[in-house]
Write an enzyme that holds these catalytic residues in place. Sequence first.
Site, PDB file in Angstrom:
ATOM      1  N   HIS A 148       0.788  -1.248  -0.028  1.00  0.00           N
ATOM      2  CA  HIS A 148      -0.046   0.091   0.021  1.00  0.00           C
ATOM      3  C   HIS A 148       0.973   1.308   0.218  1.00  0.00           C
ATOM      4  O   HIS A 148       1.456   1.694   0.956  1.00  0.00           O
ATOM      5  CB  HIS A 148      -0.972  -0.026   1.157  1.00  0.00           C
ATOM      6  CG  HIS A 148      -2.254  -1.142   0.988  1.00  0.00           C
ATOM      7  ND1 HIS A 148      -3.388  -0.563   0.464  1.00  0.00           N
ATOM      8  CD2 HIS A 148      -2.311  -2.267   1.200  1.00  0.00           C
ATOM      9  CE1 HIS A 148      -4.236  -1.555   0.789  1.00  0.00           C
ATOM     10  NE2 HIS A 148      -3.468  -2.741   1.004  1.00  0.00           N
ATOM     11  N   GLU A 166      -0.125   4.305  -0.401  1.00  0.00           N
ATOM     12  CA  GLU A 166      -0.521   5.365   0.528  1.00  0.00           C
ATOM     13  C   GLU A 166      -0.538   5.301   1.977  1.00  0.00           C
ATOM     14  O   GLU A 166      -0.569   6.136   2.654  1.00  0.00           O
ATOM     15  CB  GLU A 166      -1.957   5.525   0.182  1.00  0.00           C
ATOM     16  CG  GLU A 166      -3.174   4.424   0.867  1.00  0.00           C
ATOM     17  CD  GLU A 166      -2.990   2.919   0.250  1.00  0.00           C
ATOM     18  OE1 GLU A 166      -3.918   2.308   0.289  1.00  0.00           O
ATOM     19  OE2 GLU A 166      -2.156   2.856  -0.962  1.00  0.00           O
ATOM     20  N   ASP A 212      -8.163  -7.903  26.828  1.00  0.00           N
ATOM     21  CA  ASP A 212      -7.817  -7.023  27.983  1.00  0.00           C
ATOM     22  C   ASP A 212      -8.034  -8.207  29.242  1.00  0.00           C
ATOM     23  O   ASP A 212      -9.000  -8.123  29.877  1.00  0.00           O
ATOM     24  CB  ASP A 212      -9.019  -5.977  28.167  1.00  0.00           C
ATOM     25  CG  ASP A 212      -8.646  -5.016  27.160  1.00  0.00           C
ATOM     26  OD1 ASP A 212      -7.859  -4.235  27.077  1.00  0.00           O
ATOM     27  OD2 ASP A 212      -9.887  -4.634  26.709  1.00  0.00           O
TER      28      ASP A 212
END
Length: 576
Positions: A230, A232, A431
């Site tokens: 990618h 970008e 978590d």
Amino acid sequence: MEATVAAPFSSFVTSTQNSSSSPCSLLLSRKNLGSVNLRFKSRLSVRASSTSDSVVTLLDYGAGNVRSIRNALRHLGFSIKDVQTPGDILNADRLIFPGVGAFAPAMDVLNKTGMGEALCTYIDNDRPFLGICLGLQLLFDSSEENGPGTVGRFDSSAGIRVPHIGWNALQVGKDSEILDDVGNRHVYFVHSYRAIPSNENKDWVSSTCHYGESFISSIRRGNVHAVQFHPEKSGEVGLSVLRRFLDPKSSSKQKPEERKASKLAKRVIACLDVRTNDKGDLVVTKGDQYDVREQSNENEVRNLGKPVDLARQYYKDGADEISFLNITGFRDFPLGDLPMIQVLRYTSENVFVPLTVGGGIRDFTDATGRYYSSLEVAAEYFRSGADKISIGSDAVYAAEEFRKSGAKTGKSSLEQISRVYGNQAVVVSIDPRRVYVNDPDDVPYKVIRVTNPGPNGEEYAWYQCTVSGGREGRPIGAYELAKAVEELGAGEILLNCIDCDGQGKGFDTDLVKLISDSVGIPVIASSGAGTPEHFSEVFETTNASAALAAGIFHRKEVPIQSVKEHLLEKSIEVRM
């Protein structure tokens, strides 16, 4: 809410939820690309273009984060014309296909709209074309993601993690043209499928990359280019690739400094916990074991800066990714959380590395009784600039149900989003809290011997998963959750640890090793970093693909550059 950038094929999300295998694929033409004949018997003709030299035609079929490529093009001084009809493709002076999402849904959209045939005609006439990621894969015969074919899934049995996520090195061949300014530097990849070099395609392979095996990272023949990475999202190096395509006679004002990129780099990620403070201002904060309030009489929310400003600074400092976690929004109306959407939009204007957003990505019903799917919520964030969606509590509930029934429902947010956008777009945030036990048989969860004994001398512990920001424990361990979400379609795991959060004493390497050894997808170590040495420790003792920190960066205690320089000294490859 501000209207999002118009998508010519905005029905993508709803029309592909039950998408079937696509009936055909785009093929590289024998005439121009030395492969096989186009399957389409085209009835279309190319007409003279009337667009100016500063206009780029963008084939945005309505999936994933296309805002970033738009911002990159504008940053380089170009304006954008969206494809609305097949004729827009045929009239383009230069065409970019920013392929994001999954193969089959993309093919369905292209075929149903007639865009596929127009695109084949355009390519067959050797018109200036740049395909990105999926835009490269669609040029091949077909995809294993959609049936047997030239483009296949990475082989995880070779010991690599799939998806291939991160900054890797290119082996650039001759006559690459758009890669002339890369200069042995890393570029950003995020994909599970790849094309393999062969005798049939060797004449148009302009670069390869190694990840378990050598795969095609770019092709070029005539005016037709495609890249698996990618640009970008590849920082200044990626912008140089786009600039070379848009203006082949140009070169960077300052040629990128030569580096020695040789393999997949370990990533250093900056995390921004975002919430409103007591005055209603959106701020970046940081907690100690998830408590974000100052220990003072006022008990105010810690304010460590503005999210957009900090994100831009971390991009300049060399962060490989930016992760936003909205820790208070979305509770009643996720799509109404305009400030977080604006943060993504503004950040993506000048930050050309991957952006992840998490917090409240789930199905919900608003106050009027209207139902919104998690897919609709995710779509809004993708189109606002997010590259990856992080799912927390909702993934825990989905994993619990999956473990209980042993069957995938296909209805969880995790399953829905990964099916349409690809598993590389979905991160599950875990978590856990450490629970010490005297005997491994005391609980029905994965128990490990810990490096540091518990408060009463306990030698063992399991890691209990939590939801609602760590406030509620659930009957599932981190190991069990990680295994389940991988099955359900997660492409990456963000592994936190409540016990270590904000302590600055280092990552919980026992936990990171447990999870990174147990799954075949990348794992990001989080919670506890206090020094550069903590980063090298977690990379040297576990299979973590990346390490994330927040407070030490926000408080300017440890610069990102110092972390990377230390890792280089330890012979750990990083992007510089």
